[in-house]
Design a protein around this motif. Sequence first.
Motif: not given
Length: 535
Positions: A38-46, A113-125, A265-272
Amino acid sequence: MAEQPRLIRTGRTMALATLTSRVTGFLRMLALVAALGLGTRLLDAYTVANMTPNTIYDLVLGGTLAGVMTPLLIRAAAEPGVDSDLHAQRLLSAIVYVLGATVVLTVAAAPWIVDLYAPGFSPEQRDLAILLTRYFLPQILLYGLGAGMAAVLNARGDLATPMWAPVANNVVVIATALGYILLGGGDELSALTPGQSLLLSLGTTAGVAVQTLVLAAALRRNGFPLRLRLDPRGAGLRRTARMAGWTLLHVIAAQAVFTVGTRLASGAGPGPVAVYQNAYTLFQLPYAVIAVSVITGVLPRMSAAAGGRDLARITADLSHGLRLTAVALMPVAAALVVLGPQITTLLFAHGNASADAARLTGSVLAAFGFALVPFAGYQIMLRVFYALQDTRTPALINVGVAVVAIASSVALSSALPARDLLVGLAACYAAAHAVGFAAAAAVLRHRLGRIDGHRLLRSHSRMLAASLAAGGAGALVAHALRHGGVAGAGWAGPLVTVLAVSAVGAGLYALVAHLLRIPELRTLVRALRPGTAAG
């Protein structure tokens, strides 16, 4: 006396099924947090990938099926000369054709679609979210088939089976998360192997497939012949489309709120994103167990009453449903506000989960607590419009709710620090649905002539007084435990606090409700008591 516990007794099995579904949903959530953190970039991507099929399904067809299909099937079955089985088969076939094409198109469009929902993701995410999304998108078709088959079951009087089906989905995903852990999976995005990605992808979609198969088996036991019709004409698609036009607007408004919230939320840090969604899932549990059972039980009755223009019966069912829902949910809302961080620390602060992320989830949950009663009441009132085959009015009201939620969320995003943004988003959600509740009540009063307003106001005022007393006492107990050293650190402190506050709050709520003579609580307790006669 005939009105008293009948609705709750009728929905007792549904409530049990929903409770089991939500409890296993809890276990599913805990298993995913244990596996992915919880609070990880992996869970956010999932999380973003797993939410995408639901949101697209809702936009394309889900909103229509949820509110319109059951009343249409009931009315079609009542019309002379209509083959109800053939009508339902054609409607299910149309769902397959429409959603099958949707799956093909959205798989190709997954990066956008992913870019629409989570523009704050890192490239790996972003890369992982796109991969998972493409595996998850076939769920759109499965969700549509499941919702259609659930509507057919409801129209045939089987209200409980569709509420049991998600249990199978949850069990499969829990097994997937445990398998991921056994394969050595962790919470680091960079350490994810192709085999682990494949397990998460196929296992999650397999859960939805098993859920759909449970409904298909129930339909066959019910005597309904599942058959794909090449020609869906005669399924009432034009009538459905006319109703769906406004329903689609309703869904677009709701998805706009979701999209804006997720983007912020996606731009509020890791895992928001996962923090916000887990808080929302916890908030939905009491709503689903109580209000969804009431909605599912009362919608066929109100649809039948609407067909006979029996406005008095509609009003009685609405009033009864609102009061029974409020008497159960209002003390729960107080508990969420008082105990939010303790609840989430107890649930999530284990394994790969961050303790800070667990506490933040609780703060968001506490803000959602203010939304619980108005949100549930709002959803119940929307079903009255659907029973009257009016999708225009709830769509326009929901646009207003969306405008309030989006405008306040965007305004707060520029005024609040990143850590407080998620709490602010939940507070905006609560305020918007309070506005929607008031607007829907005003329109229904004009439409029906009366909505039993004096009785509703009197009952809700007494329930609020009892809940404030219970919540205030619970807050004092929590404060005393926190500063008196009785509740220690780790999981023991939150456990002691939750148990002590719950016991004091529940007891005081029951006492004040008795002193204020709130009859709905007695009705609820009597109806849920084992051995209560049906009637």
